[in-house]
Design an enzyme around this catalytic site. Structure first.
Site: not given
Ligand code: NAD
Length: 317
Positions: A232, A261, A281
């Protein structure tokens, strides 16, 4: 039951029609008032993230029972209003994390192997010369991952098994089995900043991760580091990133998300830098993920209609 789908692109209409031939299918992002006007008889509403399902929309749709969002996130739906009305809300918790992980490498390689500069040289300048376009190789470099959730672990596996990189990761909830299976090593957060040649962000945007990448941690990074952000925009403090790029502390920033964005011109400085690659995105947007997004959403609706247990229920009785 009357079912309405919002934000359906032409190429996806047949996915819906195959399962719900009588459903109303609308394209584009409708403003609140138009959603209200066009969905008066709707009992099941299936949306994507750009449709604002506010308290006003929820209160103004008298027959609504179920909202299914074809997305992981559901912050575009007023959950409090939905709960008060007794609605059920479902999401799609994982529509294909490999798709986002693959985009990480598309972005990274297009930056460090200077793909768009090369393409421009050939196609616009009609010059077929490699001089000045020296890239950076991945094999043997250290990749630091912040967040080893669904996406971060896919990136780790692809980097270590595919590109033979050394992968280190930080997550507040480490899982050693996961690390073994995906070929990475957990380290303290500070070691990510200090050791990595390339850093990829995969944590959610939370109060504690807002502006996680700022001067404070950029100062600790190696000179010539590459930053990848597909999580994000708010995880990175934009003015500090710009400063790091200008000073050449950061060699490249490759970004699928931005802090601003909604108004692209608010990112003017980033847009003008040749060592910044930005995609709109789009990391989630591929054949596999779109198919799975619709399959999961349609299956939630089918289950609801058959009175079966809903598996991806966010709220509701
Ligand atoms: P997920 O919930 O499976 O994983 C997130 C991980 O981050 C977890 O393991 C959690 O423990 C960890 N986390 C929490 N707080 C943290 C911190 N302070 N420091 C480090 N790690 C921390 O999520 P995901 O599906 O892997 O998605 C990750 C990110 O990608 C999300 O922010 C989501 O919004 C973003 N995303 C972007 C797109 C895109 O099109 N660009 C698509 C899907 C998801």
């Amino acid at each position: 039951m009357k079912i309405t789908f919002l934000e359906v692109e032409d190429e996806d209409k047949n996915k819906v029609q195959k399962v719900f031939s009588k459903a109303k299918i609308l394209s584009g992002v409708l403003p609140e008032d138009e959603i209200i006007e066009k969905c008066q008889d709707t009992e099941i509403l299936c949306v994507f993230i750009y449709s604002q399902i506010s308290q006003k929309v929820i209160k103004s749709l008298p027959k609504l029972k179920l909202i299914v969002t074809r997305s992981v996130g559901y912050d575009h739906i007023d959950l409090k209003a939905a709960k008060e009305k007794g609605l059920i809300i479902c999401n799609v918790p994982d529509y294909g994390s490999h798709v986002i992980a693959e985009h990480v490498f598309a972005l990274l390689l297009s930056g460090i192997r200077r793909i768009s500069e090369g393409e421009e040289r050939v196609e616009k300048e009609h010059k077929f010369e490699f001089q000045g376009l020296r890239g950076i190789a991945l094999k043997g470099k250290t990749l630091g991952i912040i967040g080893t959730g669904k996406i971060g672990r896919n990136v780790a596996r692809m980097a270590s098994l595919g590109f033979l990189m050394d992968v280190v990761a930080y997550d507040p909830f480490p899982d050693e089995d996961l690390a073994r299976e995906n070929h990475f090593e957990y380290v303290k957060q500070d070691e990510i900043w200090q050791k990595s040649d390339i850093i990829s962000l995969h944590c959610p945007l939370l109060p504690e991760t807002h502006h996680l990448v700022s001067n404070k941690v950029i100062d600790k990074m190696k000179k010539g580091v590459v930053i990848i952000n597909t999580s994000r925009g708010g995880v990175v403090k934009t003015p500090d990133l710009v400063k790091g790029l200008k000073s050449e502390k950061i060699a490249y920033a490759v970004l699928d998300v931005l802090e601003h964005e909604k108004n692209i011109n608010d990112n003017k400085e980033l847009l003008e830098m040749s060592n910044v690659i930005i995609t709109p995105h789009v990391a989630f947007y591929a054949d596999d993920s779109m198919n799975r997004m619709y399959e999961e959403a349609l299956s939630s609706i089918e289950r609801f209609l058959k009175d079966e247990k809903l598996v991806h229920q966010v709220i509701g009785v």
